[in-house]
Enzyme design. Sequence first.
Site, mmCIF file in Angstrom:
data_model
loop_
_atom_site.group_PDB
_atom_site.id
_atom_site.type_symbol
_atom_site.label_atom_id
_atom_site.label_comp_id
_atom_site.label_asym_id
_atom_site.label_seq_id
_atom_site.Cartn_x
_atom_site.Cartn_y
_atom_site.Cartn_z
ATOM 1 N N TYR A 145 69.422 41.087 116.414
ATOM 2 C CA TYR A 145 68.102 41.201 115.799
ATOM 3 C C TYR A 145 67.040 41.604 116.821
ATOM 4 C CZ TYR A 145 63.432 40.160 114.635
ATOM 5 O OH TYR A 145 62.090 40.294 114.506
ATOM 6 N N GLU A 148 59.072 38.155 120.242
ATOM 7 C CA GLU A 148 60.308 38.121 119.460
ATOM 8 C C GLU A 148 61.190 36.950 119.867
ATOM 9 O OE1 GLU A 148 60.921 39.584 116.866
ATOM 10 O OE2 GLU A 148 59.525 41.252 116.826
ATOM 11 N N ASP A 153 66.437 40.377 109.860
ATOM 12 C CA ASP A 153 66.202 38.971 110.191
ATOM 13 C C ASP A 153 66.285 38.136 108.906
ATOM 14 O OD1 ASP A 153 63.897 39.653 108.871
ATOM 15 O OD2 ASP A 153 62.646 38.354 110.088
#
Length: 350
Positions: free
Chosen positions: A132, A49, A150
């Site tokens: 996020y 991520e 996102d």
Amino acid sequence: MPLSHHHPVDSSAVLDWYDLHARDLPWRVSPGDRRAGISPDPYRVWLSEVMLQQTTVAAVKAYFLRFTGLWPTVFDLAAAPLDAVLREWAGLGYYARARNLHACAQAVVKEHGGVFPQSSAGLQALPGIGAYTSAAIAAICFDEPIAVLDGNLDRVLARFYAVPVPVREVKDDLRAALQASVPKRAGDFAQAMMDLGATICAPRNASCLICPLQPGCIAAREGTPLLYPVKPAKAEKPVRRGHAYVMRDAAGDVYLQTRPAKGLLASMTEVPTSPWVAEPAEPDFPLTAEWRRCGSIVHVFTHFRLELDVWSAVVAPEGLEHGWWAEPATLGREALPTLFRKVLAEAGLS
DNA sequence: AATGCGGGGAC
DNA sequence: GTCCCAGCATT
């Protein structure tokens, strides 16, 4: 008129689609394995991520495999020297991510015994993990029922609700609408929505005929999905110019140094350059030598375009205090951002 | 709420 | 060439 008062996303249709069409990604546990009770490794999900922040899947894959090969656990990464992490990150961009990554690994080891927090709130307290990323990790790893919003989701939801203004003006409403749609399989839902945004509901191509969200999508009904999201006006990108100085000693080694710890390309490796300014300026060579102009390179950053004239010279290695001399064959292992790899290539190196 | 912060893939 | 990508930290 809050969007949260609109209809929710059909999460069942999205999950059915995901069960058939999920992308196969190195950091992902497939929906089938997930149903069988296999949970993702939070370390690998976190690493992916962070790498994926403003970065495409295609660009991340090789870096992810390299990192997990070198550092299979958060303990390994926390124990690594920061400069080794920066070297491996070189070329991926947004280098604050690499420093925060290392700081986060050390915080997880020192403050959490090597176990990532299992809530989005706990995760968001860590360096480099924002709204996020915390939501994504918590949903994917722990099925926390939280909206994961996102850039893909901005686009999908802007079309689904036919949002007539730039997304940032209604971000809270979009999050509320998505929150109201989160099903029990929160992690698969988050990944499904991102896969949908990356494949079916793409920036320049919306395949509404095969989209599981088509029945409720306002933009699809209007036949105008590509009108959304509405873009804010973008500022002109200024040009800065300067000179780069590639110095070699009698043995052919190249002079490198470390950039300042703050600002653009912070703490990364560079060759010396002039200041980067709007108007063309004469070179201010760091040493007296027979300088030869090799050519010029162009590099585009987020907020300006840089044009550098590349100069090279053979110099006596004196009067240079801060840097070091590197053999050309070892340049691949230096923490050189792409800009300086272009400079060195223009000078006939690497 | 704006701005600074990289690089590359896809068109 | 343009667009924009699994955004965050700082101001």
